[in-house]
Enzyme design. Structure first.
Site, PDB file in Angstrom:
ATOM      1  N   SER A  64       0.737  -1.220  -0.157  1.00 37.55           N
ATOM      2  CA  SER A  64      -0.015   0.161  -0.054  1.00 37.55           C
ATOM      3  C   SER A  64       0.788   1.199  -0.095  1.00 37.55           C
ATOM      4  O   SER A  64       1.979   1.225   0.582  1.00 37.55           O
ATOM      5  CB  SER A  64      -0.684  -0.008   0.999  1.00 37.55           C
ATOM      6  N   THR A 114      -3.951   1.801   2.294  1.00 33.87           N
ATOM      7  CA  THR A 114      -4.041   3.549   1.840  1.00 33.87           C
ATOM      8  C   THR A 114      -5.507   3.953   2.240  1.00 33.87           C
ATOM      9  O   THR A 114      -5.747   5.202   2.541  1.00 33.87           O
ATOM     10  CB  THR A 114      -3.542   4.152   0.468  1.00 33.87           C
ATOM     11  N   ALA A 115      -6.577   3.256   1.753  1.00 35.33           N
ATOM     12  CA  ALA A 115      -7.733   3.561   2.117  1.00 35.33           C
ATOM     13  C   ALA A 115      -8.140   4.060   3.289  1.00 35.33           C
ATOM     14  O   ALA A 115      -8.772   4.881   3.737  1.00 35.33           O
ATOM     15  CB  ALA A 115      -8.621   2.302   1.595  1.00 35.33           C
ATOM     16  N   HIS A 153     -10.626  -3.115  -3.578  1.00 32.20           N
ATOM     17  CA  HIS A 153     -10.650  -4.124  -4.692  1.00 32.20           C
ATOM     18  C   HIS A 153     -11.860  -4.134  -5.243  1.00 32.20           C
ATOM     19  O   HIS A 153     -12.589  -3.243  -5.716  1.00 32.20           O
ATOM     20  CB  HIS A 153     -10.112  -5.393  -3.996  1.00 32.20           C
TER      21      HIS A 153
END
EC number: 4.1.99.29
Length: 284
Positions: A64, A114-115, A153
């Site tokens: 990430s 990262t989300a 995803h």
């Protein structure tokens, strides 16, 4: 050079990663300076923890963008292989449009995703994260174990089939705060131990692998479908085209700036305890 001339590449089973590496897996693309490759396939948060918490030294790996902040001294950031959102990105979903996110329990697909970082910045940390595998999160929202769930995803475009609704689109927040920079999500990194020349060879091979996958799209999609948790071929193809594109071939200077912006926002929010300055020498 990797052990015995074999380069160890760690990446996820997610459809976009599998698609990207198809040219290398199929033997159509070789990596200059290496006589072979060994693929290690694990979910993204496992790879993040390997490199960040366990200090493993994998030759090349998907991680990430958030995780890269903690390993910048050990790994080059590759301009090729990045997953970036433009006009779309991870979403927070719930069973009700009226759910209040601040103060709620939100399922998050990993501490280093990262989300998850962007959600923390956007909500100023005013929620309780419940860490879970990304593919378990929709069911957690459905059965009420959490108030909302952060989807990444393939799940980020499959949620409507479960009757869930978007309550926060992270792309909308990111675009507003950054003036429309692409949203950094996943990256590929290469061990500094092997040197810049080897990193360049891997980067170039990855570009050729992506080109080969698009030239043999149906075959590459078949390969990606072996790993995808979503078995709808049309939906998986759509997801691949969202996240394997020109930005993946080369994130561009604004893509690099987007990563710098992410790390600045993370530092300002207190998530990162020290500043991360991406220098020209850090990027291959």
């Amino acid at each position: 050079m990797g052990e015995g001339g074999i380069l160890t590449i760690a990446h996820t089973p997610d459809a976009d990663d599998a698609f990207m590496f198809y040219g290398i897996v199929a033997g159509a693309v070789e990596i200059r300076g290496f006589r072979g490759v060994r693929h290690v396939i694990e979910d993204i948060e496992t790879l993040n923890r390997w490199l960040v918490e366990e200090g493993r030294d994998v030759d090349a790996s998907a991680v990430s963008a958030h995780a890269y902040a903690y390993i910048v001294d050990r790994y080059f950031l590759l301009r090729t292989g990045a997953s970036m959102g433009e006009g779309y990105g991870p979403v927070v979903v719930s069973k009700s449009e009226s759910v209040r996110l601040e103060g709620s329990r939100i399922a998050v697909p990993g501490r280093y995703t990262t989300a998850g970082l962007i959600l923390t910045i956007a909500l100023r940390g005013r929620f309780t994260p419940v860490y879970a595998r990304f593919d378990e999160i929709p069911a957690m929202v459905e059965d009420g174990r959490v108030d909302a769930g952060l989807l990444i995803h393939e799940e980020q475009i499959a949620y409507s089939r479960r009757g869930l609704t978007v309550v926060l689109d992270l792309w909308d927040w990111w675009a507003r705060v950054t003036g429309g920079l692409p949203m950094p999500l996943g990256v590929d990194v290469f061990s500094r131990r092997l040197g810049r020349g080897a990193a360049e060879a891997f980067r170039d091979a990855l570009r050729l692998s992506i080109e080969y996958a698009y030239q043999h799209f149906d075959e590459a999609l078949d390969y990606a479908m072996r790993y995808s948790r979503v078995k709808d071929r049309e939906l998986v193809a759509r997801f691949i085209k969202m996240y394997v594109n020109e930005r993946t071939m080369d994130m561009g200077d604004d893509g690099v700036e987007a990563h710098r912006t992410l790390y600045r926002l993370a530092r300002e929010s207190g998530v990162l305890k020290k500043a991360v300055e991406l220098r020209r020498d850090d990027i291959v």
